[in-house]
Enzyme design. Structure first.
Site, PDB file in Angstrom:
ATOM      1  N   ASP A 193       1.122  -1.191  -0.315  1.00 21.63           N
ATOM      2  CA  ASP A 193      -0.161   0.110  -0.441  1.00 21.63           C
ATOM      3  C   ASP A 193       0.898   1.325  -0.471  1.00 21.63           C
ATOM      4  O   ASP A 193       1.392   1.662   0.585  1.00 21.63           O
ATOM      5  CB  ASP A 193      -1.015  -0.034   1.298  1.00 21.63           C
ATOM      6  CG  ASP A 193      -2.070   1.512   2.030  1.00 21.63           C
ATOM      7  OD1 ASP A 193      -1.832   1.942   0.063  1.00 21.63           O
ATOM      8  OD2 ASP A 193      -2.778   0.843   2.313  1.00 21.63           O
TER       9      ASP A 193
ATOM     10  N   GLU B 231      -2.116  -0.966  -3.479  1.00 22.56           N
ATOM     11  CA  GLU B 231      -2.998  -0.496  -3.312  1.00 22.56           C
ATOM     12  C   GLU B 231      -2.600   1.190  -3.533  1.00 22.56           C
ATOM     13  O   GLU B 231      -1.508   1.780  -3.167  1.00 22.56           O
ATOM     14  CB  GLU B 231      -3.425  -0.994  -1.910  1.00 22.56           C
ATOM     15  CG  GLU B 231      -4.542  -0.370  -1.393  1.00 22.56           C
ATOM     16  CD  GLU B 231      -4.655  -0.169   0.148  1.00 22.56           C
ATOM     17  OE1 GLU B 231      -5.304   0.784   0.629  1.00 22.56           O
ATOM     18  OE2 GLU B 231      -4.240  -1.669   0.680  1.00 22.56           O
TER      19      GLU B 231
ATOM     20  N   GLU C 137     -10.191   3.622   0.415  1.00 24.34           N
ATOM     21  CA  GLU C 137     -10.677   3.615   1.746  1.00 24.34           C
ATOM     22  C   GLU C 137     -11.054   5.035   1.949  1.00 24.34           C
ATOM     23  O   GLU C 137     -11.667   5.271   3.182  1.00 24.34           O
ATOM     24  CB  GLU C 137      -8.903   2.870   2.496  1.00 24.34           C
ATOM     25  CG  GLU C 137      -8.633   4.017   2.261  1.00 24.34           C
ATOM     26  CD  GLU C 137      -7.263   3.619   3.089  1.00 24.34           C
ATOM     27  OE1 GLU C 137      -6.209   4.660   4.055  1.00 24.34           O
ATOM     28  OE2 GLU C 137      -6.190   2.652   2.549  1.00 24.34           O
TER      29      GLU C 137
ATOM     30  N   HIS D 176     -11.814  -1.820   3.228  1.00 24.54           N
ATOM     31  CA  HIS D 176     -10.632  -1.457   4.706  1.00 24.54           C
ATOM     32  C   HIS D 176     -10.318  -1.159   5.659  1.00 24.54           C
ATOM     33  O   HIS D 176     -12.353  -1.541   6.642  1.00 24.54           O
ATOM     34  CB  HIS D 176     -10.376   0.171   4.551  1.00 24.54           C
ATOM     35  CG  HIS D 176      -9.684   0.781   5.383  1.00 24.54           C
ATOM     36  ND1 HIS D 176      -9.565   2.260   6.492  1.00 24.54           N
ATOM     37  CD2 HIS D 176      -8.303   0.822   5.149  1.00 24.54           C
ATOM     38  CE1 HIS D 176      -8.562   2.739   6.359  1.00 24.54           C
ATOM     39  NE2 HIS D 176      -7.402   1.606   5.955  1.00 24.54           N
TER      40      HIS D 176
END
Length: 375
Positions: A201, A227, A253, A303
């Site tokens: 991420d 991500e 998210e 998330h």
């Protein structure tokens, strides 16, 4: 039956209190998105709705960036809309609150969750049954995050710690430059082996060309997904990256309404979306977003940042969503996660299991509420 009271309670647990002022740097700066706004602690907004029949439903709204603002929106704007209304009319209430979605979807999330909890008590049934029945009784999850640690060896050790807790998938925070990112990713991959899923991420750290170069290196390390390589407000850039890389691109998210998710999906920007149930409109919002994604063959991997009430609600929703992929079970230190309710989160061996209790199956820990009240 009528709604008699709506109460939003902001909570905040400061890291400095938990660590006597000596806060580990990986807590205040766990990821790229905190670079200008260090994380000082963990917050949540607890929503409590009482009816004139004596029933009480509870929910949780996101506590970032500050719980008091969201609590004020619930108490001053949403509560007057709900008082005197029938709590069983959750769809009508959600539609009415939708006019406020552009201002504060997080507040609506907590209210919606509490209304679903109330429905469970009214009908004497668990949340998965109210949502149409569980498709699965085990919800796959991954440990998150391996935060910004000083060395690749430290990242590898954190990954091994997660494996020791039974996780079979882990997420590494990247975004410190391509060279450093690759070093830490390679170290984690060596530590966990090829059979464990490794997710990364970037929290919007890079531009398009950097993201493509990074992705090509990550493919060689067997990374499961990439991500938020660029900022989530640039879906066209995400789409350009997605067309050029050979691993799933993930985002969502930070989005608050299903309209934003619609735009992200229509841009063909993602393979997987990540709504947070405490931010995206609660249980109703999450289900609407999942339906939108299913129409475009996009998977849902919610998330998981927040306190325990939102986690329990998300687990139940994930058990009923056909296009569910995997859930983020956040492991960053959070004094609220397991203490805001008296019941535990059912986790073992890399899976979470939905509660069989009535509604959410939870009761508030009033001692924790009193200790961390931020108002």
């Amino acid at each position: 039956m009528k709604i008699a009271e709506v109460e939003a309670i902001p909570l905040f647990a400061a890291f400095a209190d938990a660590f006597d002022g000596q806060v580990p740097p990986e807590l205040s700066l766990p990821a790229f998105s905190m670079r200008d706004n260090p994380l000082l602690g963990q917050g949540a907004v607890i929503v409590r709705i009482r009816t004139d029949a004596g029933l009480v439903g509870i929910g949780e709204a996101m506590g970032r960036p500050g719980p008091r603002g969201t609590a004020a929106h619930i108490n001053e704007v949403l509560a007057p809309m709900l008082l005197g209304r029938d709590p069983r009319h959750h769809h009508a209430l959600f539609t009415a609150m939708n006019e406020q979605m552009r201002f504060a979807p997080m507040g609506i999330s907590g209210v919606d969750m509490a209304l679903w909890d109330l429905r469970g008590q009214i009908y004497g049934d668990c949340l998965t049954n109210l949502l149409g029945g569980a498709i699965r009784d085990r919800v796959d999850c991954y440990a998150s995050p391996i935060p910004y640690l000083a060395t690749p060896d430290a990242s590898a050790e954190k990954a091994r710690e997660f494996l020791g807790a039974g996780f079979r998938a882990v997420k590494l925070k990247i975004g410190r430059g391509l060279g450093m990112d690759i070093e830490h990713t390679a170290a984690v991959r060596d530590a966990i082996g090829s059979d464990v899923k490794l997710l990364v991420d970037a929290n919007g750290a890079y531009n398009v060309s950097e993201s493509i170069a990074l992705a090509k290196a990550l493919v060689k390390l067997g990374v499961y997904w990439l991500e938020e390589p660029v900022h989530p407000e640039y879906p066209d850039d995400l789409a350009r990256i997605r067309r050029r890389v050979d691993l799933p691109v993930v985002s969502g998210e930070w989005l608050g309404s299903w309209f934003q998710f619609r735009d992200l999906i229509k841009a063909e920007a993602v393979d997987v979306i990540m709504p947070n149930i405490t931010r995206c409109g609660g249980i109703t919002g999450l289900l609407k977003i999942a339906d939108l994604a299913a129409l475009e063959n996009v998977s849902v991997a919610p998330h998981g940042v927040g306190a325990g009430i939102g986690i329990v609600a998300a687990i139940a929703a994930c058990a009923t969503v056909p296009n569910f992929l995997i859930y983020e079970y956040n492991q960053l230190f959070n004094a609220l996660r397991h203490t805001v309710m008296n019941e535990g989160i059912d986790y073992s061996d890399g899976v979470l299991r939905p509660s069989a209790g009535v509604g959410l199956g939870l009761t508030l820990n009033e001692e924790t509420i009193a200790r961390y009240r931020a108002d």
